[in-house]
Design a protein around this motif. Structure first.
Motif, PDB file in Angstrom:
ATOM      1  N   UNK A  10       0.300  -1.204   0.067  1.00 46.00           N
ATOM      2  CA  UNK A  10       0.002  -0.098   0.084  1.00 46.00           C
ATOM      3  C   UNK A  10       1.290   0.861  -0.079  1.00 46.00           C
ATOM      4  N   UNK A  11       0.668   2.304  -0.944  1.00 45.80           N
ATOM      5  CA  UNK A  11       1.494   3.142  -0.722  1.00 45.80           C
ATOM      6  C   UNK A  11       0.766   3.991   0.283  1.00 45.80           C
ATOM      7  N   UNK A  12      -0.366   4.694  -0.035  1.00 43.94           N
ATOM      8  CA  UNK A  12      -1.043   5.067   1.452  1.00 43.94           C
ATOM      9  C   UNK A  12      -1.615   5.131   1.866  1.00 43.94           C
ATOM     10  N   UNK A  13      -0.787   5.318   4.043  1.00 43.29           N
ATOM     11  CA  UNK A  13      -1.835   5.052   5.001  1.00 43.29           C
ATOM     12  C   UNK A  13      -3.238   5.012   5.023  1.00 43.29           C
ATOM     13  N   UNK A  14      -4.545   4.010   5.258  1.00 43.96           N
ATOM     14  CA  UNK A  14      -5.826   3.738   5.218  1.00 43.96           C
ATOM     15  C   UNK A  14      -6.407   5.355   5.317  1.00 43.96           C
ATOM     16  N   UNK A  15      -5.778   5.644   6.359  1.00 42.26           N
ATOM     17  CA  UNK A  15      -6.412   7.146   6.585  1.00 42.26           C
ATOM     18  C   UNK A  15      -6.746   8.302   5.450  1.00 42.26           C
ATOM     19  N   UNK A  16      -5.972   7.619   4.420  1.00 43.68           N
ATOM     20  CA  UNK A  16      -5.530   9.410   3.188  1.00 43.68           C
ATOM     21  C   UNK A  16      -5.028   8.729   2.042  1.00 43.68           C
ATOM     22  N   UNK A  17      -6.355   9.246   1.448  1.00 48.46           N
ATOM     23  CA  UNK A  17      -6.159   8.631  -0.392  1.00 48.46           C
ATOM     24  C   UNK A  17      -5.470   9.818  -1.114  1.00 48.46           C
ATOM     25  N   UNK A  18      -5.832   9.622  -2.536  1.00 43.66           N
ATOM     26  CA  UNK A  18      -5.103  10.465  -3.122  1.00 43.66           C
ATOM     27  C   UNK A  18      -5.338  11.793  -2.926  1.00 43.66           C
ATOM     28  N   UNK A  19      -6.951  12.174  -3.512  1.00 42.36           N
ATOM     29  CA  UNK A  19      -7.075  13.317  -2.854  1.00 42.36           C
ATOM     30  C   UNK A  19      -7.134  14.359  -1.891  1.00 42.36           C
ATOM     31  N   UNK A  20      -6.657  13.383  -0.630  1.00 41.64           N
ATOM     32  CA  UNK A  20      -6.780  14.001   0.372  1.00 41.64           C
ATOM     33  C   UNK A  20      -6.157  15.975   0.131  1.00 41.64           C
ATOM     34  N   UNK A  21      -4.016  15.491  -0.072  1.00 44.86           N
ATOM     35  CA  UNK A  21      -3.863  17.189  -0.356  1.00 44.86           C
ATOM     36  C   UNK A  21      -5.014  18.073  -0.757  1.00 44.86           C
ATOM     37  N   UNK A  22      -5.010  17.679  -1.847  1.00 40.07           N
ATOM     38  CA  UNK A  22      -5.899  18.479  -2.601  1.00 40.07           C
ATOM     39  C   UNK A  22      -7.528  18.605  -1.611  1.00 40.07           C
TER      40      UNK A  22
END
Length: 153
Positions: A10-22
């Motif tokens: 998994x690249x991202x932790x389960x709390x954060x998805x790809x759209x989180x920073x935006x």
């Protein structure tokens, strides 16, 4: 037991998805605008010799928020343009990410110096503005922990 298949990490932790920073950046912009409007309205009644002195708190907060939001927007763009999934192939322009990180530091320093020296903003308001993105990110993660992950359609 030995298997030839590899699990994809998994690249991202389960709390954060790809759209989180935006989403965090957009929420930070909205939060900063609302706070700046309230600060500006509060400072209208202050007595000062010049307009910059009267609105030193709201200008300082706006400058700090603009600096950190712009820095994170550039960083997010750099990471998205470099990082690739295994299906997309090799990362492209890996030197771009290093250049973005290294070159934005003097720009941030110059913006902070210019704000403090020429605009004479309130230092504490600028520090509060510089912490906006982190504050919003912490609140978003806390809401994910309390309410649950965002449901996508």
């Amino acid at each position: 037991m030995v298997t030839t298949e590899r699990e994809t990490p998994r690249v991202l932790p389960p709390l954060v998805d790809e759209g989180f920073p935006g989403r965090t950046t957009r929420t930070s912009i909205l939060f900063s605008v609302i706070v700046c409007v309230f600060m500006f309205l509060w400072e209208i009644r202050r007595q000062a010799s010049s307009l910059l002195e009267r609105h030193a708190i709201s200008i300082g907060f706006a400058a700090g928020a603009a600096i950190i939001i712009a820095a994170f927007a550039v960083l997010i763009w750099g990471v998205r343009s470099v990082i690739r999934t295994p299906e997309e192939g090799k990362p492209r322009r890996p030197g771009l990410l290093v250049a973005v990180i290294v070159l934005q530091l003097p720009v941030i320093g110059a913006a902070m110096y210019g704000s403090l020296v020429y605009l004479k903003v309130n230092v504490f308001a600028m520090v509060a503005g510089l912490s906006v993105w982190f504050f919003v990110a912490i609140l978003k993660v806390a809401s994910i922990l309390l309410i649950g992950p965002r449901q996508t359609k």
